[in-house]
Design an enzyme around this catalytic site. Structure first.
Site, mmCIF file in Angstrom:
data_model
loop_
_atom_site.group_PDB
_atom_site.id
_atom_site.type_symbol
_atom_site.label_atom_id
_atom_site.label_comp_id
_atom_site.label_asym_id
_atom_site.label_seq_id
_atom_site.Cartn_x
_atom_site.Cartn_y
_atom_site.Cartn_z
ATOM 1 N N ASN A 64 0.895 -1.292 0.046
ATOM 2 C CA ASN A 64 0.048 -0.009 0.018
ATOM 3 C C ASN A 64 0.859 1.299 -0.061
ATOM 4 O OD1 ASN A 64 -2.607 -1.409 0.129
ATOM 5 N ND2 ASN A 64 -2.147 -1.837 2.346
ATOM 6 N N CYS A 73 -5.288 -7.919 -3.291
ATOM 7 C CA CYS A 73 -5.976 -6.693 -4.009
ATOM 8 C C CYS A 73 -6.481 -7.101 -5.397
ATOM 9 C CB CYS A 73 -4.889 -5.714 -4.165
ATOM 10 S SG CYS A 73 -5.605 -4.132 -5.078
ATOM 11 N N ASN A 75 -8.407 -5.429 -7.576
ATOM 12 C CA ASN A 75 -8.194 -4.518 -8.716
ATOM 13 C C ASN A 75 -6.648 -4.850 -9.113
ATOM 14 O OD1 ASN A 75 -10.645 -3.664 -8.851
ATOM 15 N ND2 ASN A 75 -10.076 -2.049 -7.459
ATOM 16 N N ASN A 198 -11.104 -2.737 6.006
ATOM 17 C CA ASN A 198 -11.474 -1.877 4.921
ATOM 18 C C ASN A 198 -13.209 -1.541 5.197
ATOM 19 O OD1 ASN A 198 -9.012 -1.886 2.975
ATOM 20 N ND2 ASN A 198 -9.672 -4.192 3.388
ATOM 21 N N GLU A 216 -10.049 2.094 2.169
ATOM 22 C CA GLU A 216 -9.222 1.082 2.447
ATOM 23 C C GLU A 216 -8.099 1.572 3.597
ATOM 24 O OE1 GLU A 216 -7.578 -0.785 -0.783
ATOM 25 O OE2 GLU A 216 -8.698 0.629 -2.165
ATOM 26 N N CYS A 225 -12.193 -0.740 -4.562
ATOM 27 C CA CYS A 225 -11.359 -1.572 -3.941
ATOM 28 C C CYS A 225 -11.980 -2.889 -4.581
ATOM 29 C CB CYS A 225 -11.578 -1.439 -2.652
ATOM 30 S SG CYS A 225 -10.731 -2.854 -1.601
ATOM 31 N N GLY A 226 -11.177 -3.602 -5.242
ATOM 32 C CA GLY A 226 -11.727 -5.132 -5.823
ATOM 33 C C GLY A 226 -12.336 -5.943 -4.825
#
Length: 330
Positions: A64, A73, A75, A198, A216, A225-226
């Site tokens: 991050n 993650c 995405n 999250n 997040e 956020c996926g």
């Protein structure tokens, strides 16, 4: 000097670095320092480090923008999947992440000529120890109120394996500062979440259509956020608002994706997250063992122009179906 790629999935921005191009074995301290420096320089959300794997086609690690490492993650995995697919000339394969080996594949485009990938989001864990979340004697939190958090909301806690707290809200609540206050408290010193979490607010738009906004941990508000969009899709199935095995449309501040929840009889093993993997820039970087990093060259691609057409179409749709919703500009 090494080559890298700046990319995004639903406007969640990442720099992809292939560790085979680094002439030394980087430490986690160096990875964290590079991430903090390069995310500031490029206004991205994190770095994706690609390396060899004995379990899969390749391994992905996610750092991050604050230098912390995320277990997954969604995405970012789409962006990493595209990079690995083009590098190795494969279309369907597995990627090793911190806690799971996940299936990914290239699929038909969501819109125009946007490169689109489906990635597996799993495991799906409801036990509060997996987040971790301390909530008295409770073992799970599924569509239940927690009066100390925000009255009149039903919360669900899920780890996929990133920890998430999700609640459906009216549009006036997602427009307020409620989410930021709650998420900030959860990611500061608090009695419930020792590692942060999250936090997603969800607004129902129509049958099979929802808007998700996520704060997040380690980042703050992002365009998308996926794992949060995937978890939020599962919550709609749990609430009886949608069906497993059928694609659900999830809109976000950065565009839209589709999700498919897999399972039955309240046993859900994984979720497919389907969306863009857009390469925005080709970069030339210098990275040093002591954590220094610099961008020597940045060449823009034309791919983001195509994505922006889809993003604008999504915004126009949101303006029509939910005109009161205020979109964030990240």
């Amino acid at each position: 000097m090494i080559s890298a790629i700046q990319s995004h999935g639903s406007k969640n921005n990442f720099i992809i670095i292939d560790e085979k191009d680094i002439q030394f074995k980087p430490s986690d301290e160096a990875r964290a320092a590079w991430t903090k420096k390069l995310c500031v320089d490029t206004q991205t959300d994190g770095l994706l480090f690609i390396s060899e794997s004995v379990k899969a086609q390749a391994k992905m690690r996610v750092f991050n923008s604050d230098g912390s490492e995320a277990s997954m993650c969604g995405n970012g995995l789409r962006c990493a999947a595209r990079y690995i697919a083009e590098r190795d000339q494969v279309e369907s394969f597995e990627v090793e992440t911190m806690k799971a080996v996940l299936h990914v594949e290239q699929v038909d485009e969501l819109y125009g000529d946007i490169p689109t990938y489906s990635v597996e989001i799993s495991p799906v864990l409801f036990d509060l120890e997996s987040l971790p979340l301390k909530l008295g004697q409770k073992k799970q939190l599924i569509l239940e109120p927690v009066p100390e958090w925000e009255k009149d909301c039903l919360y669900t806690a899920i780890a996929v394996p990133n920890p998430h707290v999700i609640t459906n809200v009216p549009v006036e609540m997602i427009n307020s500062d409620s989410q930021e206050k709650l998420a900030t408290s959860f990611n500061s010193e608090n009695e419930w979440f020792t590692d942060g979490v999250n936090v997603s607010y969800v607004v129902e738009l129509g049958e099979g259509e929802f808007f998700v906004r996520t704060f997040e941990r380690g980042v703050g508000f992002t365009n998308a956020c996926g794992t949060a969009m995937s978890s939020s899709s599962l919550v709609q199935v749990l609430a009886g608002k949608w069906r497993p095995g059928v694609p659900i449309n999830i809109f976000n501040d950065g565009g839209r994706v589709k999700c498919v929840v897999h399972g039955e009889n309240d046993q859900y093993d994984h979720i497919d997250l389907i969306g863009n993997a857009t390469f925005t820039h080709h970069l030339e970087l210098t990275l040093s063992e002591n954590g220094e990093a610099a961008i020597l060259k940045s060449n823009e691609t034309n791919e983001d122009k195509i994505y922006e057409k889809m993003a604008e179409a999504s915004k126009e749709y949101l303006r029509n179906v939910q005109p009161e919703l205020k979109l964030r500009q990240n």
